[in-house]
Design an enzyme around this catalytic site. Structure first.
Site, PDB file in Angstrom:
ATOM      1  N   CYS A 121     -36.730-121.229 -27.563  1.00 28.55           N
ATOM      2  CA  CYS A 121     -36.618-122.625 -27.765  1.00 28.55           C
ATOM      3  C   CYS A 121     -38.063-123.531 -26.868  1.00 28.55           C
ATOM      4  O   CYS A 121     -38.355-122.736 -25.752  1.00 28.55           O
ATOM      5  CB  CYS A 121     -35.339-123.435 -27.795  1.00 28.55           C
ATOM      6  SG  CYS A 121     -34.686-123.612 -27.047  1.00 28.55           S
ATOM      7  N   CYS A 170     -36.432-124.024 -23.994  1.00 26.53           N
ATOM      8  CA  CYS A 170     -36.162-122.854 -22.787  1.00 26.53           C
ATOM      9  C   CYS A 170     -37.773-122.272 -22.689  1.00 26.53           C
ATOM     10  O   CYS A 170     -37.348-122.192 -21.012  1.00 26.53           O
ATOM     11  CB  CYS A 170     -35.898-121.931 -23.233  1.00 26.53           C
ATOM     12  SG  CYS A 170     -33.902-122.500 -24.126  1.00 26.53           S
TER      13      CYS A 170
END
Length: 77
Positions: A10, A13
């Site tokens: 994501c 991240c």
């Protein structure tokens, strides 16, 4: 030093990985950085919230994007 960044890929991240790599480049600290996206590996490491940062086998940050200052402190920079 071994750093593992856990997350499914994501935006948060990816931002965490970018921050870690930038701090390493800025400070000149050498580390093996691995991005872990496999859910089973995350569970095996005890990561329940992502993004997470593990340094030398210990999860130091989980569930939030760290600030560069957080990473520098953890690395002793």
């Amino acid at each position: 030093m071994k750093i593992r960044i856990f997350g499914p890929g994501c935006m948060k991240c990816r931002e965490t990985e970018k921050i870690v790599r930038n701090v390493l480049a800025e400070t000149g600290i050498e580390a093996d950085v691995e991005k872990v996206e496999d859910v089973n590996s995350m569970v095996a490491a005890g990561v329940l919230a992502t993004p997470a940062v593990e340094i030398d086998g210990q999860v130091k940050i989980a569930g939030r994007v760290p600030r560069p200052e957080d990473i520098k402190k953890l690395l002793g920079a």
